[in-house]
Every structure is written in structure tokens, then in C-alpha cells.
Design an enzyme around this catalytic site. Structure first.
Site, PDB file in Angstrom:
ATOM      1  N   GLY A  19       0.833  -1.203   0.000  1.00  0.00           N
ATOM      2  CA  GLY A  19       0.000   0.000   0.000  1.00  0.00           C
ATOM      3  C   GLY A  19       0.859   1.241   0.000  1.00  0.00           C
ATOM      4  N   GLY A  21       0.700   5.771   1.045  1.00  0.00           N
ATOM      5  CA  GLY A  21      -0.015   6.864   1.679  1.00  0.00           C
ATOM      6  C   GLY A  21       0.680   8.173   1.409  1.00  0.00           C
ATOM      7  CG  MET A  23       3.555  10.906   5.946  1.00  0.00           C
ATOM      8  SD  MET A  23       4.439  12.468   5.899  1.00  0.00           S
ATOM      9  CE  MET A  23       5.794  12.119   7.017  1.00  0.00           C
ATOM     10  N   GLY A  24       4.586   7.779   2.599  1.00  0.00           N
ATOM     11  CA  GLY A  24       5.458   6.752   2.041  1.00  0.00           C
ATOM     12  C   GLY A  24       4.684   5.564   1.508  1.00  0.00           C
ATOM     13  CB  VAL A  26       3.475  -0.328   3.339  1.00  0.00           C
ATOM     14  CG1 VAL A  26       3.787  -1.450   4.317  1.00  0.00           C
ATOM     15  CG2 VAL A  26       3.145   0.954   4.090  1.00  0.00           C
ATOM     16  CG  ASP A 135      -2.983   9.323   8.796  1.00  0.00           C
ATOM     17  OD1 ASP A 135      -4.086   9.884   8.641  1.00  0.00           O
ATOM     18  OD2 ASP A 135      -2.429   8.652   7.919  1.00  0.00           O
TER      19      ASP A 135
END
Length: 432
Positions: A19, A21, A23-24, A26, A135
């Protein structure tokens, strides 16, 4: 971002993407030598390149490693490799609360409150170390099978906790660290946050667990932000008149979602004790039966870790979706139509002469600033359906221009099926 087979930090081989998001991203990775599978979180380059961020990342990773609680994931390692900041963490299995509510709608009071109590136990431990999540949302709450019943794992401390000093600067540049449907007003304004900001987010989560809807559903991202900043929270009865929920519980949820931090519970321990008191009281009559999937939310993340979450289907009978693109973007338009079809929508490439009233949503493929002006012109036409602009996720001028310029929403490319489905479904509901 990283290809399968890439070795990060000389010890983690990327196996598959899980996945991404704000910020980064995974990945599932194998720790070489040990053969252990881990969740590898890698920061987006534009985030990692912020001045002083590498040093802050290292300091925060060390703090996160001390956050040992059954409701968190264990941190194994961190480092910097070829410009990529990474964090290796425990890989968990189960499903997110996001996917649970997507499938079942509102939850019984005892289950919803029980999950919130578990989250508050984690927040108590985190806040004691000075770690603010920033978050919290259903997609970051993971349900793991456990002999004593389901256990909540609070995910993404590894990325969200890093955003403190960076958040104000990114907000000033038009970026948002967090998820609009669950962010506190002070976080949206880029101001200093503390544990009460997490309590606001948990209040939003609990609101959705109890009603099946987020506090401000069927709105564009810009409208959601404005609602959290200025509008009162709708009562449970407004959203779900068919439910009978304890007044004391609603009062506590609304208190957690007060606009001013000082009006909320003072800390996670206080809110947890109040929720436990609610659990000890008799509950009213059970809710009326509801159809499978009723009460689906309008603000969702990917909701994936070690499993694949099925893409939700749009509301039955939804109006078809039109796709418009410049001539040299025919391939992109056709790809978008196929993606919409895969998500269960009727869609085709349309022309500007189509009868707009027949469509439930209009997606415009962005090709520079001219496309933004074009999309705004289309949205201003009489009878035009909600207009969504599709463009690169890292083009923040385009993102903010779309949200501030009267468009319904922005769909980032490359496409995420969950994100595409929820935004188009939301547009269709507004059209009806």
C-alpha cells in the site's frame, strides 16, 4: 517506488507492494539471513529530502522502537539506502477496521466501544513517550485474531509520528499530512498538536463505527476540511435515524470532536474511563436489520497489509461516468475507462457535446494547467455532473488548484481502485 527483488539496506529484499499513503509506501520484504518477513515502510523521496528530516527520522525511529505494547507493531530496524529512508516493522495479518465497516456497516455499541478502548490504551502508552499518531483512521486500525478475542493493532506510528515538525511546513506548501476526514482542526491549520488531536481523530473513528458513516459524508475533500474546521458534528439521529444509541455515548463522541483542544477530554486515560463507564450501562434496543455493506464511508484509505481488500462496488443503479481527455491522451482515457469498469461502473470516453444530465460524474484527464482551466469550465456548465480531475499525485499545484477551484475532487494517478471507487461513488450520490 521500489521494484520486486530490490534489496534495501543490504538486508531486506522487497517481495511485493502492500500500500501507499501521503508519507510513504509499504512493502512486504524478507529480512535476509533470518528469513523473517517484515513490513518495510519507505518514505516518499520528496518527504525524505526535506532539510533535517533524515536526522529527525533516526531520532523518531529510536523512540518508536521503545513503544512496546500489544496494540502496536514492533520496530525491527531503520536506515538510509540510496536516498531511501526505510523502517522495518512487524508484519501483521487480519483485516483493517476500514474493511470491516465497508462490509458490515455500523457495529454494535459494545464492539465499537471495545475497539475504541483498545486504541486508547495504545495512545496512553504512545503519548507517555511524547509520540502523537496524527493519522488515526479506520484504515490504520488492524484487527488481528487473538485467543481472547479480536485485538486492535494501531498501525502507521512509523510514518505519522515523524510528521510533527514537518507538518507545518508541508501545510504551508499546500500539502496535508494526514487524512482530511479524520484530522483535528488544529492539525489542518498546521498548528502544534498534542494527544488531544489524536482524541479528535478517534472521535471521528468511533462516530463511523457507531453509524457506518464518517461525520461529514458525501462531500468533496475541500468541503470536508471546511466542515471539520467550522461546522457542528451532525447528531447520530441525523445520520442514522433507525439506530438507538446511548445519549451518554454520543455526548462523549461529540466532546472528543470539539473544535478547541481544551474542550476535549484531557487525555487518553480520561476518555478510556468514560467509555468503560458507558459500556457498564444497559444498552437500548438493537438496531434494525440493515443490508450488507450499508453505511459505507466516504473517506477511506487502502486498508491493506497482508491481505487484499475487495474493491467495493458502487451503489446499484448509479448513473454512468463520462471520461474526457485531450486527443493525445486517448490511451490514458481508455485506461481510466477500463479501471472504472473493473470497479463496477458504467463508463466511456465522451465528447463535450454529450448530454451532461445523463452522467453521474465526469472525470477529466489532466494535461498541464490548461486541463485545470478546462475542467473548471466544464464544472460551471448548467446541468454538469460533479467534475473530478485526474492527474499526477505529486503535482501539488494541480491538486490544490482542483480542490480550491470549484471541482468536486482530485483523483491521483497512478490509480488506486479503492480511492477511485469511493470518490466516484460519492460524486454519484451527490448527483442524485
Amino acid at each position: 517506488m521500489l521494484e520486486v527483488g530490490t534489496v534495501v539496506g543490504e538486508r531486506f529484499r522487497v517481495l511485493r507492494a502492500l500500500g501507499k499513503g501521503g508519507m510513504g509506501a509499504v512493502f512486504e520484504a524478507e529480512q535476509l539471513g533470518l528469513g523473517r518477513h517484515v513490513a518495510l515502510k519507505v518514505m516518499h523521496p520528496h518527504i525524505a529530502s526535506a532539510p533535517g528530516f533524515t536526522e529527525r527520522f533516526q531520532r523518531e525511529a529510536q523512540v518508536l522502537a521503545r513503544l512496546r505494547h500489544p496494540g502496536t507493531v514492533e520496530v525491527y530496524d531503520y536506515g538510509l539506502d540510496s536516498g531511501f529512508l526505510f523502517l522495518a516493522m512487524e508484519l501483521v495479518s487480519g483485516e483493517t477496521v476500514d474493511s470491516l465497516v465497508m462490509r458490515e456497516g455500523s457495529l454494535p455499541v459494545s464492539r465499537a466501544v471495545g475497539l475504541a478502548v483498545q486504541v486508547l490504551e495504545v495512545l496512553e502508552a504512545a503519548h507517555a513517550l511524547g509520540i502523537i499518531h496524527r493519522d488515526l483512521k479506520p484504515a490504520n486500525l488492524f484487527l488481528e485474531p487473538h485467543p481472547g478475542g479480536e485485538r486492535v493493532k494501531v498501525l502507521d506510528f512509523g510514518l505519522a509520528a515523524l510528521s510533527g515538525e514537518l507538518h507545518a511546513r508541508l501545510t504551508q506548501e499546500g500539502m496535508s499530512v494526514g487524512t482530511p476526514g479524520f484530522m483535528s482542526p488544529e492539525q489542518m491549520r498546521g498548528r502544534q498538536t498534542d494527544g488531544r488531536s489524536d482524541l479528535y481523530s478517534l472521535g471521528c473513528v468511533l462516530y463511523e463505527l457507531l453509524t457506518g458513516f464518517p461525520p461529514f459524508p458525501v462531500m468533496s475533500s475541500a468541503e470536508v476540511v471546511a466542515a471539520h474546521l467550522y461546522k457542528p458534528v451532525p447528531s447520530f439521529h441525523e445520520v442514522r435515524p433507525d439506530l438507538s444509541l446511548p445519549e451518554r455515548l454520543e455526548s462523549l463522541v461529540r466532546k472528543a470532536m470539539e473544535k478547541l483542544p481544551e474542550s476535549r477530554p484531557p487525555d487518553a486515560a480520561s476518555m478510556r474511563q468514560e467509555l468503560l463507564a458507558v459500556l457498564s450501562e444497559p444498552v437500548g434496543p438493537p438496531p434494525l436489520p440493515k443490508k450488507r455493506g450499508e453505511g459505507k464511508k466516504s473517506e477511506r484509505g487502502l486498508g491493506r497489509m497482508q491481505h487484499e481488500v475487495p474493491v467495493p462496488k458502487p451503489v446499484a443503479g448509479g448513473a454512468p461516468v463520462a471520461v474526457l481527455a485531450p486527443r493525445h491522451q486517448d490511451a490514458a482515457a481508455n485506461t481510466l475507462v477500463m479501471s472504472l469498469a473493473a470497479c463496477g461502473f458504467q463508463a466511456w470516453v465522451a465528447s463535450e457535446t454529450e448530454p451532461w444530465h445523463a452522467f453521474g460524474a465526469l472525470l477529466v484527464v489532466a494535461d498541464g494547467r490548461e486541463s485545470l482551466a478546462w475542467a473548471r469550465t466544464l464544472a460551471a456548465r448548467p446541468g454538469s455532473p460533479p467534475v473530478l480531475l485526474c492527474g499526477p499525485a505529486d503535482d501539488w499545484d494541480l491538486v490544490t488548484g482542483a480542490l480550491e477551484g470549484g471541482l468536486f475532487d482530485f483523483v491521483p494517478l497512478p490509480l488506486d481502485p479503492m480511492d477511485l471507487t469511493r470518490k466516484v461513488s460519492r460524486a454519484q450520490k451527490l448527483k442524485r
